[in-house]
Design a protein around this motif. Sequence first.
Motif, PDB file in Angstrom:
ATOM      1  N   PHE A 159      47.637  40.470  35.542  1.00 51.82           N
ATOM      2  CA  PHE A 159      47.464  39.738  36.790  1.00 51.82           C
ATOM      3  C   PHE A 159      46.151  40.087  37.479  1.00 51.82           C
ATOM      4  CE2 PHE A 159      48.274  39.437  41.446  1.00 51.82           C
ATOM      5  CZ  PHE A 159      48.358  38.055  41.514  1.00 51.82           C
ATOM      6  N   ILE A 162      43.476  37.632  36.817  1.00 49.43           N
ATOM      7  CA  ILE A 162      43.616  36.381  37.583  1.00 49.43           C
ATOM      8  C   ILE A 162      42.996  36.541  38.959  1.00 49.43           C
ATOM      9  CG2 ILE A 162      45.310  34.819  38.636  1.00 49.43           C
ATOM     10  CD1 ILE A 162      47.134  35.401  36.251  1.00 49.43           C
ATOM     11  N   GLN A 173      48.224  31.940  45.117  1.00 48.06           N
ATOM     12  CA  GLN A 173      48.760  30.662  44.653  1.00 48.06           C
ATOM     13  C   GLN A 173      49.552  30.839  43.355  1.00 48.06           C
ATOM     14  OE1 GLN A 173      45.637  27.733  44.403  1.00 48.06           O
ATOM     15  NE2 GLN A 173      44.912  28.157  46.478  1.00 48.06           N
ATOM     16  N   VAL A 174      49.029  31.696  42.475  1.00 44.80           N
ATOM     17  CA  VAL A 174      49.736  31.971  41.220  1.00 44.80           C
ATOM     18  C   VAL A 174      51.079  32.643  41.510  1.00 44.80           C
ATOM     19  CG1 VAL A 174      49.694  33.331  39.094  1.00 44.80           C
ATOM     20  CG2 VAL A 174      47.657  32.086  39.813  1.00 44.80           C
ATOM     21  N   VAL A 178      54.644  31.103  40.325  1.00 45.86           N
ATOM     22  CA  VAL A 178      55.560  31.782  39.402  1.00 45.86           C
ATOM     23  C   VAL A 178      56.906  32.016  40.073  1.00 45.86           C
ATOM     24  CG1 VAL A 178      55.966  33.911  38.109  1.00 45.86           C
ATOM     25  CG2 VAL A 178      53.712  32.836  38.067  1.00 45.86           C
ATOM     26  N   ASP A 198      53.160  41.566  41.907  1.00 43.72           N
ATOM     27  CA  ASP A 198      53.538  40.466  41.011  1.00 43.72           C
ATOM     28  C   ASP A 198      54.867  40.763  40.328  1.00 43.72           C
ATOM     29  OD1 ASP A 198      52.393  42.544  39.491  1.00 43.72           O
ATOM     30  OD2 ASP A 198      51.909  41.191  37.861  1.00 43.72           O
ATOM     31  N   TRP A 222      49.732  27.273  34.623  1.00 43.92           N
ATOM     32  CA  TRP A 222      49.378  26.976  36.012  1.00 43.92           C
ATOM     33  C   TRP A 222      48.072  26.206  36.026  1.00 43.92           C
ATOM     34  CZ3 TRP A 222      45.330  29.579  39.000  1.00 43.92           C
ATOM     35  CH2 TRP A 222      45.317  29.216  40.348  1.00 43.92           C
ATOM     36  N   LYS A 224      44.771  24.539  38.005  1.00 50.20           N
ATOM     37  CA  LYS A 224      43.906  24.623  39.187  1.00 50.20           C
ATOM     38  C   LYS A 224      42.617  23.868  38.908  1.00 50.20           C
ATOM     39  CE  LYS A 224      41.412  27.817  42.228  1.00 50.20           C
ATOM     40  NZ  LYS A 224      41.809  27.121  43.474  1.00 50.20           N
ATOM     41  N   LEU A 231      49.924  31.624  31.586  1.00 49.40           N
ATOM     42  CA  LEU A 231      50.451  32.866  32.148  1.00 49.40           C
ATOM     43  C   LEU A 231      51.517  33.423  31.218  1.00 49.40           C
ATOM     44  CD1 LEU A 231      50.968  31.633  35.821  1.00 49.40           C
ATOM     45  CD2 LEU A 231      48.979  32.841  34.904  1.00 49.40           C
TER      46      LEU A 231
END
Length: 996
Positions: A159, A162, A173-174, A178, A198, A222, A224, A231
Amino acid sequence: MSNKSSGTYIIDEDYNVINLNQTIKEMYPSLQIGKKCYQCLMGLNEPCPPCPVANHIQGPQTYMDPIRKIYENVDAVEVDLNNGKTGHALVMSTVGDSETIAAKLPRTKDELQKLLEQQYFDTLTDGYTRKGFIREAEHVFARSNQADYAMILFDIHNFKAINDIFGIEGGDQVLKFVFQSLKESWLNPVVSARIESDWFLFLVKQSDIKEDKLNDLVNMVWSKDSRAVHLHLRCGIYHVEDDQASVSRMVEWTILAKQSADLDKYGSIARFNAAMREKYIDQAEILSGFADSLLHEHFKVYYQPIIQAGSGKLCGAEALVRWQHPSRGFIVPDHFIPALEASGLITQLDLYVLKHVYAFQKEQLEKHIPIVPVSVNLSRQDFYNQSFMNEIFNLAQESSLTEGKINYEVTETAVAVLRENCAYLLQQLRKTGAKVLLDDFGSGYSSLGMIGDYAFDIVKIDKSFVDQIETKPNVRAVIDAAINMCHTIGMKTVAEGVENKTQLDFLKEHGCDYIQGYYYSRPLPQDAFLAYLQKSEIANAETVNTDLNRSSYDLDNLLDLVDHSGQFIQVCHPEDYSMVYANAMTRDISGHPDLPYQGAKCYQYMLGLDAPCGHCPMKLMGDETEKMVEVDDGSHVFSLKARYTTWNGRKVFMEYGHDITETKADERRYADQMRSILEHIPEGQGVFHMDLTADKWLSSGGNAKNARDIQNVKDVNTLIRQIGSFVPTSEGQKLFFDTFSRQAQMQAYAVNKRQIVLETESYYDDRSIRWSRITVHLIDNPNNNHVESILYGVDISKEKTHIEELQQERQQAIMEKKILQDRIDETWKLYAQADRDRRYDLLTCLNSRLDLYDFMKQEKQNAKSLVNAVMFLDVDDFKSINDTYGHACGDECLKAIGKAVSSFGAAHDIVFYRYGGEEIVGLCHIKKESVYDLARSLLDAIQSLTIHLSSGKDITVTASIGYTAKSADIIDMIQQADKAMYEAKKHGKNQTACLD
């Protein structure tokens, strides 16, 4: 941005303030070292109701400060104290300005209730926090069979990458994507929570778990800005059993299962099993025996010799630790070191080893035995412990050893975590005369850039590299390059884990300076190492011979491939676009990081195209071999350094850089903001532009002559004083400077204010005095990340007639805010009082029955009960006292008995609760054998009590006590003690009984 630190103070486990910084002193002058924080701040006798420490809240939360009447972010962070115990650092920063604060104040009971319950809810996902999850799961288990449920914990693989790629906002946003996807999936969770960054935890029915669909659930896509990001999640599952484990313990077991995911043994999905439970218990046993073993020196320091490669002579040793446990026998470091690191105890062990090494070296020196340098390992936690760092300096200062006889090894992981503080800390270690070794080089953080960033003396090549010398040519090339690079910048190298002659010959051939490993010697206990030392030939100090006949390496190429730089890196052959190298960040944005990339066409692997893309950086190079380029692919803009170089003798094209889409957007916003400000300034006014971060005047302009005359000013405050000189009075000039000084503007920026306005009289070009509205706009310059400001004035003399009206409106607004604030303060007082009343019995001043239930609920979560016995006390013939003297006198009697019982409990470690009427329950933390004697003593104390009634009459009373010392749930013990009390009353007054 403000250079002022956040307000911080540190408390111990009893809420005593033990340290605080200047900022917190200014925020709360009543806060004093040595006193309870809740007493200093709120005048309470217990922790404040929303206290994050008392409520075990992790991560920053927003609270309304009842003292300063503003909202603040408060983060309670666990810290290791000098006494080995755990305290908390409370870090506070203000949220928003007063207008924003007023808008956020709770105005209804529902809003207030939501504020009070914020500890249970995650503001990012609208799910529960860890504490909220535990509370809701307990409610579920209370009304249904808990064996019907399972807990499932997910986290996102890599993560951090990201966040690096898309920023914190994109990372959030992720997280929301999730969480929502899992919550709305076929899992159909009963309780949903985000318990850490996370980490997503769900309580689900076991019947809803579909084994064949779990693998699909841990792989998500995901999107964008038309980019698909793949992911990969890891998952740990705990199937709830019908046992007595607390929900908190079940969560820990779920976490343990999740941490086992991605191991070869379990894959991406792991279920809690007996082996994990045994590991959990095993680690707990290790930690429970640590302090005793440290005290009785069950930890033994071993020494592994380090040999000079060229001569084969002994030149040093590394101090290692082994645990000879009194009951478990020999415990290897890989078994206990991770547990000590996770629990924060590793610093105590490191200090233990360091003191033993100093003592060993000192003893050899006093006996005139030759000594060699010994290196001691430091963990990253050591650098955060000021007491430990002071011990290093004190030991060095008090020692008679020459410089370099005690050295320190730090790991790549520690250096990566310390970041900007690393150079300073390494410099402090060197001041003791020690050398600093980079340990485990190559094991985790691709450290070529790390070597260049920090001045180590010696680099230790990790055993994982040495093990592959015989089988992998690429590893041999990396080792050769690393040795060459270290020598080029003046560092020496040690190869760890050398076990055979083939490895040794390769390392010697390629210039490695020192050898450590079983080929020469295993780690030896102190006496065996002393014998090894006395029979060995000791090497003299040597210089590194860098004039070796080896291949030429392009060090720029090596440094360009460092993964931890946070850049996209890609290398390909220019003639056919086939990929040679791509770092982890580049592979992540491709959408399929696990697919092999070597030999693939870059446009196919990265973009899924059939031909080179139109914005390919190679097309922008022209005749240049190295160039900075910007590439816009339609949705993102990249700033890249591109160049042609060679790779294994073949021409390649290398590109690396950052995604600057947001930066470009910021630059456009900056230009638009500047244009908007300047367009709305009336003609005839002066305009001043300044850089607050650099403390620098930038420009003066406009149609006003007095403004155009102010040029080439040395700093911001000088500029503000010159502009303020046009204010006709000295008081007005002081107010002008106080409002617009550099410090005032930076303070406004720090609390998120972007505009400052002052209305004042000032001289104009025609020498007239008129009212002006002076405005400052605070703006961010994305090109240098500096804070800048635009100052200008507007003639408002015609508006002056409205000033009184405006002032009246302003006063009205202030009064309304004050009334609102007074209402909120009163609500908080009522809440605090209600909470205190709920927990204490006002008549007897004992704890209430509700408080007893709270304690029993908390006790269920403890692995071991702290209650050894329970007393149940009842006043004899209390009804006759009420009938004879009246209920008011009966209350006086209970009040006197409560005072006596409370004093008795404080003296004998017994907590008493009023259970109902004249019944009192006591929870004893004493030895079981002492219960009878204490029960008799308590009855004697009550019998000897003379109670003075308001009617003027003095009376005495007796009581009976039933007790139990048989371990069980507290409620069962209370019931058993109650039965025993009735048995005591059968034998008369002033009696005790036990039915165990």
